[in-house]
Design an enzyme around this catalytic site. Structure first.
Site, PDB file in Angstrom:
ATOM      1  N   GLU A 101       2.101   9.011  43.585  1.00  0.00           N
ATOM      2  CA  GLU A 101       2.157   8.215  44.815  1.00  0.00           C
ATOM      3  C   GLU A 101       1.617   9.043  45.979  1.00  0.00           C
ATOM      4  O   GLU A 101       1.872  10.243  46.053  1.00  0.00           O
ATOM      5  CB  GLU A 101       3.635   7.848  45.062  1.00  0.00           C
ATOM      6  CG  GLU A 101       3.893   7.044  46.293  1.00  0.00           C
ATOM      7  CD  GLU A 101       5.384   6.653  46.421  1.00  0.00           C
ATOM      8  OE1 GLU A 101       6.111   6.597  45.407  1.00  0.00           O
ATOM      9  OE2 GLU A 101       5.816   6.430  47.558  1.00  0.00           O
ATOM     10  N   ASP A 103       1.503   8.669  50.197  1.00  0.00           N
ATOM     11  CA  ASP A 103       2.112   7.809  51.213  1.00  0.00           C
ATOM     12  C   ASP A 103       1.699   8.085  52.649  1.00  0.00           C
ATOM     13  O   ASP A 103       1.648   9.242  53.063  1.00  0.00           O
ATOM     14  CB  ASP A 103       3.638   8.030  51.249  1.00  0.00           C
ATOM     15  CG  ASP A 103       4.331   7.633  49.988  1.00  0.00           C
ATOM     16  OD1 ASP A 103       3.909   6.650  49.380  1.00  0.00           O
ATOM     17  OD2 ASP A 103       5.301   8.310  49.611  1.00  0.00           O
ATOM     18  N   GLU A 105       3.803   6.425  55.902  1.00  0.00           N
ATOM     19  CA  GLU A 105       4.854   5.489  56.323  1.00  0.00           C
ATOM     20  C   GLU A 105       5.035   5.659  57.826  1.00  0.00           C
ATOM     21  O   GLU A 105       5.035   6.783  58.324  1.00  0.00           O
ATOM     22  CB  GLU A 105       6.178   5.779  55.614  1.00  0.00           C
ATOM     23  CG  GLU A 105       6.171   5.351  54.164  1.00  0.00           C
ATOM     24  CD  GLU A 105       7.526   5.524  53.502  1.00  0.00           C
ATOM     25  OE1 GLU A 105       8.103   4.533  53.059  1.00  0.00           O
ATOM     26  OE2 GLU A 105       8.015   6.659  53.448  1.00  0.00           O
ATOM     27  N   THR A 119       4.434  11.350  55.863  1.00  0.00           N
ATOM     28  CA  THR A 119       3.547  11.418  54.685  1.00  0.00           C
ATOM     29  C   THR A 119       4.295  12.071  53.537  1.00  0.00           C
ATOM     30  O   THR A 119       5.208  12.876  53.747  1.00  0.00           O
ATOM     31  CB  THR A 119       2.272  12.241  54.967  1.00  0.00           C
ATOM     32  OG1 THR A 119       2.632  13.603  55.241  1.00  0.00           O
ATOM     33  CG2 THR A 119       1.487  11.683  56.139  1.00  0.00           C
ATOM     34  N   ASN A 120       3.889  11.712  52.316  1.00  0.00           N
ATOM     35  CA  ASN A 120       4.513  12.315  51.147  1.00  0.00           C
ATOM     36  C   ASN A 120       3.540  12.176  49.979  1.00  0.00           C
ATOM     37  O   ASN A 120       2.595  11.372  50.032  1.00  0.00           O
ATOM     38  CB  ASN A 120       5.839  11.609  50.828  1.00  0.00           C
ATOM     39  CG  ASN A 120       6.797  12.461  49.996  1.00  0.00           C
ATOM     40  OD1 ASN A 120       6.448  13.561  49.537  1.00  0.00           O
ATOM     41  ND2 ASN A 120       7.998  11.952  49.797  1.00  0.00           N
TER      42      ASN A 120
END
Ligand SMILES: *[C@@H]1O[C@H](CO)[C@@H](O)[C@H](O)[C@H]1NC(C)=O
Ligand SMILES: *[C@@H]1O[C@H](CO)[C@@H](O)[C@H](O)[C@H]1NC(C)=O
Ligand SMILES: *[C@@H]1O[C@H](CO)[C@@H](O)[C@H](O)[C@H]1NC(C)=O
Length: 291
Positions: A101, A103, A105, A119-120
């Site tokens: 994933e 990310d 967000e 963020t990730n």
């Protein structure tokens, strides 16, 4: 607005020609459809989508195709005013319990207080690699360009062309990297007031509903995945071969200055600096150059 079962002969033709992976240029109408809360989302022409959150539901859309590498770009105008407790998410996601994933967000805030750009990245089901930033602009006043570049050697998160984060491929040194699992693109708005704003202190003010996130000009210039990886078959007319060679995966000096500027002035959390979280043993990528 739920019915998006458009079939595009041109895309099918390309798929047949390449048979494993093929290059696509996606936009909303061609490439995305409602995943949930269909009555809370609106597809407006080819290039605009509105996602709504109210007391009854949020909403989310997803891409029809899965991608393995590419550049995914979207202009987003976030919920204005009191957006505390809302989260607008924009991410790449594979399936399965060992999923990958990537990310973006956007964590809302009470009026006048800054959004957080969260963020990730997850590899084989493991996330926990959060980096957070304040935007250097008002993300609710206008559309801004949020782009994820993902190639075999690095992932770069861009905001209006400015790199804010890089995650490099150090797989040869035992650090996992997302490069086997094709991912879909998702965007959604939902109620996250249990944690999003000041760790859940600021709840959603439902008297301000509906909350609307506006999305524009989604572009996936990416390898659409139809079987075993054959990136060379993918071809990428508008990207050149930047994703195929590590040579293309180094930020230019100018981009390095930009990312340093963002990190020095707007970064508010970096898991790589949270020594106590790991009892002194930082994750391997934190000890290696990322750009
Ligand atoms: C958005 O940013 C990406 C990354 O810098 C860039 O390639 C793209 O051209 C930008 N798109 C727009 C519409 O400005
Ligand atoms: C909301 O505003 C407060 C006060 O400025 C700030 O501490 C916080 O980081 C902001 N964002 C979120 C998502 O809590
Ligand atoms: C470090 O990480 C832990 C666990 O995620 C978190 O509770 C703590 O707030 C973090 N520390 C800082 C300084 O952000």
């Amino acid at each position: 607005m739920a019915k998006f079962h458009l079939v595009y002969p041109v895309l099918m033709f390309i798929s047949v020609m390449a048979s494993h992976s093929s290059f696509v240029e996606g936009n909303f109408a061609r490439s995305m459809y409602s995943l949930w809360g269909a009555e809370h989302s609106a597809f407006l022409g080819n290039d605009d989508v509105e996602l709504v959150l109210d007391q009854y539901s949020g909403s989310g859309i997803q891409s029809k195709e899965t991608f393995l590498f590419g550049s995914v770009e979207m202009l987003i105008k976030l919920v204005p005013g009191n957006s505390a407790g809302t989260v607008t998410a924009y991410y790449l996601y594979s399936t399965g319990d060992k999923h990958d994933e990537i990310d973006f967000e956007f964590l809302g805030n009470i009026s006048g207080q800054p959004y957080v750009i969260h963020t990730n990245i997850f590899t084989r089901g493991e996330g926990g690699r959060e980096q957070q930033f304040y935007p250097w602009f008002d993300p609710t006043a206008d559309y801004h360009n949020y782009t994820i570049h993902w190639n075999p050697s690095e992932v770069v998160w861009y905001v209006d062309g400015i790199p804010i984060r890089v995650y490099k491929n150090y797989e040869s040194e035992g650090i996992p990297y997302p490069k086997q699992q094709p991912m879909r693109v998702y965007t959604s708005i939902w109620n996250a007031d249990s944690w999003a704003t000041r760790n859940g202190l600021d709840k959603i003010d439902w008297t301000k509903a509906p909350f609307v996130a506006k999305l524009r000009r989604f572009r996936a210039r990416a390898c659409s995945y139809h079987g075993p990886l054959s990136i060379s078959q993918c071809g990428a007319p508008s990207l050149g071969n930047w994703w195929n060679s590590p040579v293309y995966s180094k930020l230019s000096n100018a981009k390095q200055e930009e990312i340093n500027w963002v990190r020095d002035n707007y970064m508010i959390y970096d898991y790589c600096k949270n020594i106590t979280r790991y009892n002194g043993y930082l994750p391997g990528e934190c000890l290696r150059a990322q750009y």
